[in-house]
Every structure is written in structure tokens, then in C-alpha cells.
Design an enzyme around this catalytic site. Structure first.
Site, PDB file in Angstrom:
ATOM      1  N   SER A 252      -5.533  11.269  -4.175  1.00 52.85           N
ATOM      2  CA  SER A 252      -5.213   9.885  -4.461  1.00 52.85           C
ATOM      3  C   SER A 252      -4.691   9.773  -5.884  1.00 52.85           C
ATOM      4  O   SER A 252      -5.044  10.570  -6.756  1.00 52.85           O
ATOM      5  CB  SER A 252      -6.458   9.022  -4.297  1.00 52.85           C
ATOM      6  OG  SER A 252      -6.279   7.762  -4.899  1.00 52.85           O
TER       7      SER A 252
ATOM      8  N   CYS B 189       0.826  -1.207   0.000  1.00 50.15           N
ATOM      9  CA  CYS B 189       0.000   0.000   0.000  1.00 50.15           C
ATOM     10  C   CYS B 189       0.859   1.255   0.000  1.00 50.15           C
ATOM     11  O   CYS B 189       2.006   1.248   0.449  1.00 50.15           O
ATOM     12  CB  CYS B 189      -0.968  -0.010   1.179  1.00 50.15           C
ATOM     13  SG  CYS B 189      -2.201   1.314   1.133  1.00 50.15           S
TER      14      CYS B 189
END
Length: 562
Positions: free
Chosen positions: A479, A131
Site C-alpha cells: 500500500s 480509490c
């Protein structure tokens, strides 16, 4: 011969102080309690770090991969020492206060890796990452430690399938906006959310995880061709074994990060971000890694390099394909081939695998008929996917994403929100209108703290159908899945009295990509007058890690490091 006088492996440059000689008997006694033998402790000790956690699919396969990395280390004459550190899921925490922990975790992960490796005098390191923040954190720690090692990416998730098409987590976020606009039912959203993430692996587009995995390939810290194998592909465990073997070669050659992380390597990495339409977070993280490596790097260099770098990867969020498609097309080698061919990278830079980018590109095996990576002579766009804007609203700089939309100019009235939650409520109630410039402030590195990503908001705007008609600016982040005309990382941030703190509803803001400007159409005198009545807001957190980070963190224009 005494049992304590056996010869030391010359690759035990650090761990010999921990394990060798009669004086170290207590340490060996503790290690034997773990299961290590005298033969194990006579070999180089190699850290195998994971960020495994059950809060997301992104890192879920790391325990399995660690097992195979360890087998590779043993086969090559080393002794693996596995350890674990933390991770925060961007996708799960997005849109909540929990997202403030994401960027903060980058510093904590880097610190914890440093503590384990230095505390146990390990001779080398394989850091398994997944991640978003775990990837730059692993690189930051390796650069800081300067011990021989490499970063191994656990791979991208397979796409989900919904309504006859491939989908990613991006589609689920955008479904929230589509639902608010009446375009999707509760049942539609539920069916999509249940299909979007079919198993282990990091988010599937050229979002932050895959952007940073490519960055580490171009930096040379990752074994090219191994990290890019998808998480659940049958070859991934073989790749983990090979990474374990490779780190022993790196250790025996004493190939340290300081020999790899040159200024030219960072310029190559910037080309990779720009040429793949990658995440704006690549700017933030490369600045942070460069700082740890002692390499001077400024945000303006991103703009200079991106301006001459064509986009050659047709990948989500701006394109059609996902990371698994790129692997099946031929992988990172194809991207290297095109960017080397365009004369945009320093092709002679050598990585941990002992190969140059030119060699990686030359060895690429292209799948016939693939359309994921296009020739540099016929790019998807002639210039790269990021730009750096300055102006009266961002005198220290800001980052705009240029892939996934065609607009280069927007002028409109400000809609000002002092938190992400306030803005999301307005989006959900459909009170954001075409032409608006949505301003989200007090979400910067210190003011947030933690510089939350705004995918919850940006995806809802796109899903509602007005993504091509509004602009969003923030001192927070975006993001990698965000697309549309969005400007983040505005510096100075509102909490430090940056000009964004002076913006009022209805003020006219101009975003001019061509001239690299972000301006508030209010006179300097009026801005100064407004700021006279401005008071620094009380910190959201008075104690703990959030409070400590808010006090120590630097500007986004410097990488938001502590």
C-alpha cells in the site's frame, strides 16, 4: 427544411454516426426515452464516468460531483451522458482474499470505460476517479481510446482526530500491531477506528490515490488545481463544474491524449512520484499507462530519475502532514514550482488545462509559514522515495520504498511464508524477531492472483514496534501507506518459478539499497538444485475473472497488464 437535416456540430466527430439522419431514428427514439431532446442530441455527447460505490468513503462523493460536471458540460454547449463502473476498496478488503480483486479491477474498469465510450461513439470523456485503481484505470482507458477528455479526482478525505492529533487509515492498520503488542486496548482501537475516516474522500496521505492524482497532474491528464481540492471542501463542486466546461474546450480543440502523453510527460510523472515520497504502486501504474499510450518505459528509468530527485513534500506515510494540509499550503503548484526550479521536469509540457508545468508553478500561491512543501535546495532527502533493485532474488527487478525510514542495508535470516495470511498470523503471535527478513511469496500478479497489498502485515509490524529492525520482501505489492524497509514487485514471481520460490527458512538475504541489490546468499548451484524439486502450484481459482486474469497477466516488471 426537413427535421432530419439540421446542421451538425463540428465537434460531433464520433457521435454524429450515432444520432444524425433519418436512418438513426431508432437510436434517437431510445435516447429520447432517457430524456434527451433533439437539441441535446445535436450537441457533442460527452461521457461522464464515475466509479461510485458504497463500499468505501473514497468514491462516495462522485454522484454529487458528476451532477456538477454535467452542468458544466451543458453550460459549454455539450450533452453529458453519465455512466458508472466498478471499484474495489483496498482499505476494506486489505488482509483478506478480497484484496486479490483490487488490481484486477484496474483492468476491468479500463475495459468497461472503453466499451461504453466506443459502444456509444462518445465525443469526449470526463472520468471521475477516487480509490487507488480507478485513477490509473481511467488514464489507461483514455490513452487507449485516444478521445479528447480528462480525469477528475474526487479529492482526498479530511484527516480524523484522535488523542489530540490528526490520523488516517494508516494509523488504524498500525493500531492492530500495537494491540497485539499490548500497547493499545480494545477500546483504544475502537475509538481510533471510529474517528479515522470522517467522511467522503480518498485516503489522506501520499498513499496510492493521492500519488496517482499527482501523477495525472504531472502527466497533464488532469486539470491542475482542481483535482487537488479535498473531497468535502466547499470549492469542490465549483471545480467539478469547471472540469465540465474544460472538457468541452478540449473536445473542440480535438486535444487527444496522444498529444499529451509523451515520453517527457511520463518522465515528469516519475519525478512527481519520487519527489513526493509517493507510493511504489506508481511504478506499476505508470508502466501500465505507458503501455496503453504506446510509450516505451522500463522500471530502470524510475531508478535513474529517482536517484537525482529530492523529496520536497513532507507528507504521510513518511512525513508529518496529509493531503489536505498540502492543499491548504498551496497545492500541486508548489510541488511543480520546486521540481521545475530544480530543473528536474520538462517544464514546457502542456496539459488538458492548456498550461505548462512552469506556468502552474509560477501561478502557485503559497500560504505564509507552510512547511508541507520545502525548497528543493533544502530537501527532506536528497534522493527520491523509490528505488529499483536487482540481484539473485529479483533478476527482472523489484521496487523498494526509500521514504519513511533511513536504513539502506539489511542482512538477516529469511522467515518464509507462502501467503499473506500465514505471515500475519506470525506477526500477530509476535514470532517475527528483530533482524528477520520476512518473505511473502505466491502473492504475485499471477500467483495471487492480483498481487495483494501487504499493508495488513507491514502496518502490524510497525505498530508492534519492530518496523525499524526487520525487512519484508514479496512478489506482491505494498500500500502507499506502507513505510519501513520493504521490497515488493519481485520478478519473476514465485508462481512462475522465480528465485524467491527457492528461499528456505534461515537462508541469509541481503538488501543493499546503495548498490541496488537484493541477493540470496545461496550458491546458484544450490538454487538450481532446489528448483528441480519445485512444482508449479495449482491455481487458487479455476474459473471466473480471477482465473482469467491469472492466465493473462504480465510480470510486475511490465506493469502487470493483461
Amino acid at each position: 427544411m426537413s427535421v432530419y437535416s439540421q446542421p451538425t456540430d463540428p465537434a460531433k466527430k464520433r457521435s454524429s454516426m450515432l444520432t444524425d439522419g433519418v436512418d438513426r431514428a431508432p437510436a434517437r427514439a431510445m435516447l429520447k426515452g432517457v430524456g434527451y431532446t433533439d437539441e441535446d442530441l445535436a450537441k457533442p455527447l460527452i461521457g461522464v464516468g464515475t466509479t461510485w460505490i458504497e463500499t468505501m468513503p473514497c468514491n462516495l462523493n462522485q454522484r454529487l460531483l458528476a451532477r456538477h460536471v454535467k452542468e458544466g458540460i451543458r453550460a459549454a454547449g455539450g450533452t453529458p451522458v453519465e455512466f458508472n463502473t466498478v471499484s474495489v476498496s483496498d482499505g476494506v478488503s486489505m488482509g483478506t482474499t478480497g484484496m486479490r480483486g483490487s488490481l484486477i479491477s484496474r483492468e476491468l474498469i479500463a475495459d468497461s470505460i472503453e466499451l461504453v465510450v466506443e459502444g456509444h461513439l462518445l465525443d469526449g470523456l470526463v472520468m471521475i476517479v477516487g480509490c487507488d485503481k480507478t485513477i490509473p484505470a481511467g488514464a489507461m482507458a483514455l490513452a487507449r481510446l485516444d478521445v479528447p477528455g480528462l480525469i477528475f479526482y474526487n479529492g482526498s478525505i479530511q484527516p480524523g482526530h484522535y488523542d489530540g492529533r490528526d490520523v488516517t487509515i494508516q494509523d488504524v492498520f498500525e493500531a492492530v500491531g500495537a494491540h497485539a503488542a499490548g500497547k493499545m486496548s480494545d477500546e483504544d482501537v475502537h475509538e481510533l477506528e471510529s474517528a479515522a475516516c470522517p467522511g467522503a474522500g480518498a485516503c489522506g496521505g501520499q498513499f496510492t490515490a493521492n500519488t496517482m492524482a499527482m501523477v495525472l497532474d504531472f502527466l497533464g491528464l488532469s486539470p491542475r488545481g482542481l483535482s487537488g481540492i479535498p473531497a468535502t471542501h466547499e470549492k469542490k463542486t465549483e471545480a467539478a463544474f469547471a472540469a465540465g466546461q474544460m472538457v468541452m474546450d478540449v473536445v473542440r480543440k480535438d486535444l487527444r491524449p496522444s498529444k499529451i502523453l509523451t515520453k517527457e510527460a511520463f518522465e515528469n510523472a516519475i519525478v512527481a512520484v519520487a519527489g513526493s515520497g509517493g507510493s511504489t504502486n506508481g511504478v506499476l501504474h505508470l508502466l501500465a499507462i505507458a503501455k496503453e499510450a504506446g510509450i516505451p518505459l522500463t522500471i530502470d528509468e524510475f531508478d535513474t530519475i529517482a536517484a537525482k530527485t529530492p523529496i520536497v513534500v513532507d507528507i504521510k506515510p513518511g512525513g508529518r502532514y496529509v493531503a489536505v494540509d498540502m492543499y491548504e499550503a498551496g497545492g500541486i503548484g508548489l510541488v511543480a514550482r520546486e521540481l521545475v526550479g530544480a530543473g528536474l521536469v520538462h517544464e514546457g509540457q502542456v496539459g488538458v488545462d492548456g498550461k505548462t508545468l512552469e506556468e502552474i508553478g509560477a501561478e502557485a500561491v503559497e500560504t505564509s509559514g507552510q512547511e508541507v512543501v520545502v525548497p528543493w535546495e533544502h530537501p527532506l532527502k536528497p534522493t527520491g522515495g523509490i528505488g529499483i533493485l536487482r540481484g539473485t532474488l529479483s533478476p527482472e527487478g523489484s521496487v523498494v520504498k526509500l521514504s519513511g525510514h533511513e536504513r539502506l542495508l539489511h542482512r538477516g535470516p529469511a522467515r518464509v511464508f507462502d501467503s499473506e495470511e500465514e505471515c500475519f498470523a506470525a506477526v500477530k503471535s509476535r514470532s517475527i524477531k528483530p533482524g528477520d527478513v520476512v518473505v511473502i511469496r505466491y502473492e504475485g500478479p499471477s500467483g495471487g492472483p492480483g498481487m495483494r497489498e501487504m499493508l495488513h502485515v507491514t502496518a502490524a509490524i510497525v505498530g508492534e514496534g519492530i518496523g525499524d529492525e526487520v525487512c519484508l520482501i514479496t512478489d506482491g505489492r505494498f500500500s502507499g501507506a506502507t513505510h519501513g524497509l520493504m521490497v515488493g514487485h519481485i520478478a519473476p514471481e514465485a508462481a512462475h518459478g522465480g528465485p524467491i520460490a527457492a528461499v528456505r527458512d534461515g537462508d541469509i538475504i541481503t538488501l543493499d539499497v546503495v548498490n541496488r541489490r537484493l541477493d540470496l546468499e545461496v550458491s546458484p548451484e544450490e538454487i538450481a538444485e532446489r528448483m528441480k524439486s519445485w512444482t508449479k502450484p495449482e491455481p487458487r481459482y479455476k474459473q471466473g475473472v480471477f482465473a482469467k486474469y491469472a492466465k493473462l497477466v504480465s510480470s510486475a516488471s511490465e506493469g502487470a497488464t493483461t
